[in-house]
Design a protein around this motif. Structure first.
Motif, PDB file in Angstrom:
ATOM      1  N   ILE A  57       0.861  -1.181   0.000  1.00 16.85           N
ATOM      2  CA  ILE A  57       0.000   0.000   0.000  1.00 16.85           C
ATOM      3  C   ILE A  57       0.899   1.233   0.000  1.00 16.85           C
ATOM      4  CG2 ILE A  57      -1.916   1.199   1.175  1.00 16.85           C
ATOM      5  CD1 ILE A  57      -2.607  -1.710   0.741  1.00 16.85           C
ATOM      6  N   ALA A  58       0.622   2.180  -0.915  1.00 13.44           N
ATOM      7  CA  ALA A  58       1.314   3.472  -0.847  1.00 13.44           C
ATOM      8  C   ALA A  58       0.434   4.430  -0.069  1.00 13.44           C
ATOM      9  CB  ALA A  58       1.604   4.014  -2.232  1.00 13.44           C
ATOM     10  N   LEU A  59       0.971   4.943   1.035  1.00 14.57           N
ATOM     11  CA  LEU A  59       0.215   5.870   1.870  1.00 14.57           C
ATOM     12  C   LEU A  59       0.367   7.302   1.327  1.00 14.57           C
ATOM     13  CD1 LEU A  59       1.269   4.604   5.439  1.00 14.57           C
ATOM     14  CD2 LEU A  59      -0.372   3.593   3.848  1.00 14.57           C
ATOM     15  N   PRO A  60      -0.536   8.195   1.722  1.00 15.59           N
ATOM     16  CA  PRO A  60      -0.410   9.582   1.279  1.00 15.59           C
ATOM     17  C   PRO A  60       0.942  10.129   1.719  1.00 15.59           C
ATOM     18  CG  PRO A  60      -2.474   9.230   2.458  1.00 15.59           C
ATOM     19  CD  PRO A  60      -1.665   8.009   2.635  1.00 15.59           C
TER      20      PRO A  60
ATOM     21  N   LYS B 186       1.303  -4.209   7.783  1.00 12.85           N
ATOM     22  CA  LYS B 186       1.767  -3.108   8.636  1.00 12.85           C
ATOM     23  C   LYS B 186       0.835  -1.902   8.540  1.00 12.85           C
ATOM     24  CE  LYS B 186       5.376  -4.931  10.408  1.00 12.85           C
ATOM     25  NZ  LYS B 186       6.212  -5.707   9.504  1.00 12.85           N
ATOM     26  N   VAL B 187      -0.259  -2.056   7.758  1.00 10.33           N
ATOM     27  CA  VAL B 187      -1.198  -0.942   7.607  1.00 10.33           C
ATOM     28  C   VAL B 187      -2.395  -1.208   8.507  1.00 10.33           C
ATOM     29  CG1 VAL B 187      -2.697   0.302   5.977  1.00 10.33           C
ATOM     30  CG2 VAL B 187      -0.451  -0.526   5.233  1.00 10.33           C
ATOM     31  N   PRO B 188      -2.696  -0.303   9.420  1.00  8.37           N
ATOM     32  CA  PRO B 188      -3.848  -0.516  10.303  1.00  8.37           C
ATOM     33  C   PRO B 188      -5.151  -0.473   9.499  1.00  8.37           C
ATOM     34  CG  PRO B 188      -2.970   1.722  10.573  1.00  8.37           C
ATOM     35  CD  PRO B 188      -2.036   1.000   9.651  1.00  8.37           C
ATOM     36  N   HIS B 189      -6.269  -0.754  10.140  1.00  7.13           N
ATOM     37  CA  HIS B 189      -7.562  -0.688   9.456  1.00  7.13           C
ATOM     38  C   HIS B 189      -7.945   0.765   9.201  1.00  7.13           C
ATOM     39  CE1 HIS B 189      -8.993  -4.970  10.677  1.00  7.13           C
ATOM     40  NE2 HIS B 189      -8.007  -4.970   9.814  1.00  7.13           N
ATOM     41  N   ILE B 190      -7.593   1.255   8.037  1.00  6.96           N
ATOM     42  CA  ILE B 190      -7.878   2.655   7.707  1.00  6.96           C
ATOM     43  C   ILE B 190      -9.226   2.710   6.993  1.00  6.96           C
ATOM     44  CG2 ILE B 190      -7.120   4.609   6.278  1.00  6.96           C
ATOM     45  CD1 ILE B 190      -4.231   3.547   6.754  1.00  6.96           C
ATOM     46  N   SER B 191     -10.171   3.442   7.564  1.00  4.56           N
ATOM     47  CA  SER B 191     -11.510   3.480   6.963  1.00  4.56           C
ATOM     48  C   SER B 191     -11.505   4.340   5.703  1.00  4.56           C
ATOM     49  CB  SER B 191     -12.527   4.025   7.965  1.00  4.56           C
ATOM     50  OG  SER B 191     -12.183   5.352   8.262  1.00  4.56           O
ATOM     51  N   LEU B 192     -12.401   3.993   4.775  1.00  4.89           N
ATOM     52  CA  LEU B 192     -12.407   4.626   3.458  1.00  4.89           C
ATOM     53  C   LEU B 192     -13.776   5.210   3.129  1.00  4.89           C
ATOM     54  CD1 LEU B 192     -10.617   1.718   1.555  1.00  4.89           C
ATOM     55  CD2 LEU B 192      -9.569   3.898   2.168  1.00  4.89           C
TER      56      LEU B 192
ATOM     57  N   GLY C 264     -11.313  16.075   3.552  1.00  4.74           N
ATOM     58  CA  GLY C 264     -11.297  15.072   4.611  1.00  4.74           C
ATOM     59  C   GLY C 264     -11.638  13.664   4.161  1.00  4.74           C
ATOM     60  N   GLU C 265     -11.994  13.471   2.890  1.00  2.00           N
ATOM     61  CA  GLU C 265     -12.340  12.117   2.435  1.00  2.00           C
ATOM     62  C   GLU C 265     -11.085  11.316   2.115  1.00  2.00           C
ATOM     63  OE1 GLU C 265     -16.801  11.868   0.798  1.00  2.00           O
ATOM     64  OE2 GLU C 265     -15.369  12.554  -0.703  1.00  2.00           O
ATOM     65  N   ARG C 266     -11.273  10.003   2.151  1.00  2.00           N
ATOM     66  CA  ARG C 266     -10.154   9.094   1.973  1.00  2.00           C
ATOM     67  C   ARG C 266     -10.522   8.069   0.902  1.00  2.00           C
ATOM     68  NH1 ARG C 266      -9.364   7.115   7.499  1.00  2.00           N
ATOM     69  NH2 ARG C 266      -8.143   8.924   8.100  1.00  2.00           N
ATOM     70  N   ALA C 267      -9.616   7.880  -0.045  1.00  2.60           N
ATOM     71  CA  ALA C 267      -9.886   6.913  -1.105  1.00  2.60           C
ATOM     72  C   ALA C 267      -8.741   5.926  -1.244  1.00  2.60           C
ATOM     73  CB  ALA C 267     -10.094   7.631  -2.438  1.00  2.60           C
ATOM     74  N   LEU C 268      -9.087   4.721  -1.660  1.00  3.59           N
ATOM     75  CA  LEU C 268      -8.071   3.774  -2.089  1.00  3.59           C
ATOM     76  C   LEU C 268      -8.217   3.671  -3.597  1.00  3.59           C
ATOM     77  CD1 LEU C 268      -6.872   0.593  -0.468  1.00  3.59           C
ATOM     78  CD2 LEU C 268      -7.370   0.565  -2.883  1.00  3.59           C
TER      79      LEU C 268
ATOM     80  N   MET D 126      -6.796  13.592  -6.271  1.00  3.42           N
ATOM     81  CA  MET D 126      -8.143  13.156  -6.669  1.00  3.42           C
ATOM     82  C   MET D 126      -9.233  14.100  -6.165  1.00  3.42           C
ATOM     83  SD  MET D 126      -7.889   8.986  -6.343  1.00  3.42           S
ATOM     84  CE  MET D 126      -9.557   8.695  -6.895  1.00  3.42           C
ATOM     85  N   GLY D 127      -8.848  15.298  -5.777  1.00  3.52           N
ATOM     86  CA  GLY D 127      -9.860  16.237  -5.313  1.00  3.52           C
ATOM     87  C   GLY D 127      -9.311  17.226  -4.316  1.00  3.52           C
ATOM     88  N   HIS D 128     -10.020  17.388  -3.209  1.00  6.46           N
ATOM     89  CA  HIS D 128      -9.661  18.411  -2.225  1.00  6.46           C
ATOM     90  C   HIS D 128      -8.232  18.208  -1.697  1.00  6.46           C
ATOM     91  CE1 HIS D 128      -9.825  20.989   1.302  1.00  6.46           C
ATOM     92  NE2 HIS D 128     -10.894  21.557   0.750  1.00  6.46           N
ATOM     93  N   PRO D 129      -7.494  19.317  -1.524  1.00  4.97           N
ATOM     94  CA  PRO D 129      -6.125  19.190  -0.996  1.00  4.97           C
ATOM     95  C   PRO D 129      -6.075  18.500   0.371  1.00  4.97           C
ATOM     96  CG  PRO D 129      -6.607  21.487  -1.608  1.00  4.97           C
ATOM     97  CD  PRO D 129      -7.852  20.705  -1.855  1.00  4.97           C
ATOM     98  N   LYS D 130      -7.187  18.501   1.092  1.00  2.47           N
ATOM     99  CA  LYS D 130      -7.185  17.799   2.381  1.00  2.47           C
ATOM    100  C   LYS D 130      -7.837  16.427   2.277  1.00  2.47           C
ATOM    101  CE  LYS D 130      -6.581  21.604   5.555  1.00  2.47           C
ATOM    102  NZ  LYS D 130      -7.354  22.840   5.788  1.00  2.47           N
ATOM    103  N   SER D 131      -7.906  15.861   1.087  1.00  4.62           N
ATOM    104  CA  SER D 131      -8.350  14.465   0.956  1.00  4.62           C
ATOM    105  C   SER D 131      -7.101  13.589   0.903  1.00  4.62           C
ATOM    106  CB  SER D 131      -9.195  14.291  -0.308  1.00  4.62           C
ATOM    107  OG  SER D 131      -8.452  14.647  -1.454  1.00  4.62           O
ATOM    108  N   GLU D 132      -7.310  12.286   1.064  1.00  2.67           N
ATOM    109  CA  GLU D 132      -6.163  11.363   1.074  1.00  2.67           C
ATOM    110  C   GLU D 132      -6.359  10.252   0.050  1.00  2.67           C
ATOM    111  OE1 GLU D 132      -4.780  11.547   5.759  1.00  2.67           O
ATOM    112  OE2 GLU D 132      -5.710   9.736   4.977  1.00  2.67           O
ATOM    113  N   VAL D 133      -5.281   9.884  -0.614  1.00  2.00           N
ATOM    114  CA  VAL D 133      -5.335   8.779  -1.568  1.00  2.00           C
ATOM    115  C   VAL D 133      -4.312   7.714  -1.189  1.00  2.00           C
ATOM    116  CG1 VAL D 133      -5.139   8.093  -3.983  1.00  2.00           C
ATOM    117  CG2 VAL D 133      -6.071  10.342  -3.420  1.00  2.00           C
ATOM    118  N   TYR D 134      -4.766   6.476  -1.125  1.00  3.21           N
ATOM    119  CA  TYR D 134      -3.897   5.316  -0.908  1.00  3.21           C
ATOM    120  C   TYR D 134      -3.857   4.531  -2.202  1.00  3.21           C
ATOM    121  CZ  TYR D 134      -4.392   6.473   4.030  1.00  3.21           C
ATOM    122  OH  TYR D 134      -4.363   7.131   5.222  1.00  3.21           O
ATOM    123  N   LEU D 135      -2.696   3.995  -2.542  1.00  5.93           N
ATOM    124  CA  LEU D 135      -2.583   3.236  -3.794  1.00  5.93           C
ATOM    125  C   LEU D 135      -2.395   1.751  -3.499  1.00  5.93           C
ATOM    126  CD1 LEU D 135      -0.038   5.521  -5.697  1.00  5.93           C
ATOM    127  CD2 LEU D 135      -2.541   5.596  -5.824  1.00  5.93           C
ATOM    128  N   ALA D 136      -3.066   0.914  -4.305  1.00  9.56           N
ATOM    129  CA  ALA D 136      -2.901  -0.532  -4.145  1.00  9.56           C
ATOM    130  C   ALA D 136      -3.373  -1.233  -5.414  1.00  9.56           C
ATOM    131  CB  ALA D 136      -3.692  -1.020  -2.933  1.00  9.56           C
TER     132      ALA D 136
END
Ligand code: SF4
Lengths: 419, 169
Positions: free
Chosen positions: A272-275, A286-292, A374-378, A389-399
């Motif tokens: 997983i690539a984290l933000p 090693k990645v905790p349960h990150i809600s999406l 504040g949204e989070r996407a995988l 993928m949108g707002h500067p305060k959103s997060e993207v994870y890659l997999a």
């Protein structure tokens, strides 16, 4: 003089017997490519040079894929400019929405790139075609505008870094995991200016789709091109799609490499690539349960039929978790059609996925799935920069698509084994 | 082509934002861009230098965005050639494409001091520190790329030479 395969292709296109890293060479371009964002700028340069025909209407591909079907008036104007240019110059490889797809998925699919070709595109992920044993790289607007007119450009011969993958893969580990792992090892500038040659027994066993995934992300380490030696898998892929004769270039024993990195894959987990960097990589365990909030399966990295099939395997008989949006975008019209025929799309829809038209979609924050604050996407795409993928305060994870599908069901980042 | 001027020294990783901050990108006029060249790190750079002066820098010069405004601003300021330990890939292309020659020499980049009089020969790759007499060699710039520089950039070059000029036969 022993040469790497990248050097051989470059020498051939410069009409030279040999080249070495650092040499500045003029080369003939087999195929020039631009999309609805980059073509308008390149066309402006082309027009500035003067009124002339394009160098060869059969060796130019203009692909509307980033903001189509057009999302607003500005993007419609850009697409129109490219369409009119294509009509005026009778560009053979212009594919309208409905026959098109993402440029880097479409060109190999249409047989427009074969081993030994030299392809220049006004898009950084042009490096994708290296999976076919071609040399391909991305450039800016002046470069492409001039290529449209002349069919030629200049290049600096890159040194090559060879990465050898040996061993056997753990379950659910795909090309995506290998390249993410590699980026974690190299860093975002670890292959700056270099050719990245992917080799070893593990690569030979990968289907084309997964090889494309790997060369696609070579740029994420700063590489000029990614490349894989053509083998039976490559030649079978190309033979079905092109009548041209491939020029199979392989690296000579004794060729000079900037670096050779050996990666034993035996213990590599899904990655997983984290933000906010594609090189900020962790193994799944090693990645905790990150809600999406959203899961996106698509893009030129993982929008292939194999990717959709993998998603369907995991989603069959399951449902997307409540509160999660699963967006699936097939990489091309053909992939879409085949996925319908094979029942893949039905499975995905039954699970609760929404299917978008073949295009880049939310990969670059264009449309069809933009994230709010504040949204989070995988995502199965290639970049997770701030605001990608949108707002500067959103997060993207890659997999990979497997992890994406399992996470859509779980509601948090998870592997298929956890369902 | 021999270029001669005073050296202005910069360190490693000078990125395109330092060369020309994004707030000035609403123009692509090279004189306007030149006024803001190095605005945040060396304000007034364009007034400090004399036409023909030379930039000598460290590693990875021009990293960051693909903006062609960066080499345009440097060229507009009057810099005749850039010598660095290394350049970022897209900057390298953009520089030649807009007619700004650049050369890579680790030794020259490390040993030339600010203010030294430097002479550069693009054809042979020879770089001389005229104050100390020290001589360095970078890879020569091939003829077709010198011609691009002479023409003032790739667009002008192609305009002049028609469609057949460019390097490859
Ligand atoms: S899918 Fe994403 S990375 Fe690929 S070409 Fe489109 S925007 Fe670029």
């Amino acid at each position: 003089m022993p040469m790497t395969m990248t050097e051989k292709i470059l020498a051939q296109h410069a009409s030279r017997t040999d080249v070495s890293p650092g040499d500045l060479i003029g080369v003939k371009v087999d195929l020039a490519m631009a999309n609805d964002i980059t073509a308008p700028l390149a066309i402006a340069v082309f027009n500035e040079i003067g009124k002339q025909p394009v160098f060869d209407p059969n060796r130019i591909a203009l692909i509307p894929d980033h903001f189509v079907p057009n999302k607003d008036i500005e993007s419609a104007a850009q697409a129109k400019l490219m369409r009119e240019f294509a009509n005026h110059h009778q560009i053979h490889h212009y594919y309208e929405v409905g026959q098109s797809g993402i440029e880097h998925v479409l060109l190999p699919e249409k047989g427009l790139v074969i081993p030994g070709d030299l392809v220049i595109g006004a898009d950084s992920h042009t490096c994708t075609y290296g999976a076919l044993g071609a040399f391909s790289t991305g450039v800016g607007s002046t470069d492409l505008g001039v290529i449209l007119a002349t069919g030629k450009t200049w290049l600096k011969v890159p040194p090559t870094i060879k990465i050898e993958y040996e061993g056997s893969l753990l379950p659910w580990v795909r090309g995506k995991d290998l390249i993410l792992y590699t980026l974690g090892t190299l860093g975002v500038d670890g292959a700056n200016y270099c050719a990245l040659e992917f080799s070893g027994s593990v690569i030979k066993e990968l289907p084309m789709a997964q090889r494309f995934t790997m060369t696609n992300m070579a740029i994420e380490a700063g590489a000029k091109n990614g490349i894989i030696e053509p083998d039976e898998v490559t030649l079978a892929f190309v033979a079905e799609r092109s009548h041209r004769t491939p020029l199979v270039c392989t690296s000579d024993p004794g060729a000079d490499y900037e670096k050779v990195i050996k990666i034993v894959v035996d213990t590599i987990e899904p990655q997983i690539a984290l933000p906010h960097s594609p090189a900020n990589v962790r193994p799944l365990s090693k990645v905790p349960h990150i809600s999406l909030d959203q899961v996106f399966i698509g893009s030129c990295t993982n929008g292939y039929l194999e990717d959709l099939r993998e998603a369907a395997t995991i989603l069959k008989g399951r449902k997307v978790a409540k509160g999660i949006r699963l967006i699936v975008i097939p990489g091309s019209q053909l992939i879409y059609s085949e996925a319908i025929e094979q029942g893949i799309i039905k499975t995905l829809i039954d699970a609760g996925a929404v299917i978008g038209p073949p295009c880049c979609g939310p990969c670059l924050g264009g449309h069809l799935g933009i994230l709010a604050e504040g949204e989070r996407a995988l995502s199965t795409s290639n970049r997770n920069f701030v605001g990608r993928m949108g707002h500067p305060k959103s997060e993207v994870y890659l997999a990979s698509p497997a992890i994406a599908s399992a996470s859509a069901v779980a509601g948090y980042i998870a592997g298929p084994g956890e369902l | 082509m021999r270029l001669q001027g005073k050296a202005w020294k910069f360190g490693d990783n000078v990125n395109t934002d330092l060369i020309i901050p994004a707030r000035y990108l609403n123009s692509s006029d090279k004189d306007e861009l030149a006024r803001h060249c190095f605005a945040d790190v060396r304000p007034g750079f364009v007034e400090m230098i004399s036409p023909g002066d030379i930039i000598v820098a460290g590693n990875n010069f021009g990293s960051g965005s693909s903006r062609e405004h960066a080499p345009l601003a440097i060229k507009g300021a009057g810099i005749s050639v850039l010598v660095a330990q290394s350049f970022a890939r897209i900057f390298y292309r953009n520089a030649f494409n807009i007619g700004l020659p650049i050369m890579e020499s680790k030794e020259a980049a490390q040993s030339i001091d600010e203010g030294s009089l430097v002479s550069v020969d693009l054809a042979t790759g020879e770089i001389v520190n005229m104050n100390t007499g020290q001589q360095f060699f970078a890879k020569p710039v091939p003829r077709f790329m010198r011609e691009i520089v002479d023409a003032g950039g790739l667009v002008e070059y192609v305009r002049k030479k028609g469609l057949t000029g460019l390097g490859a036969s």
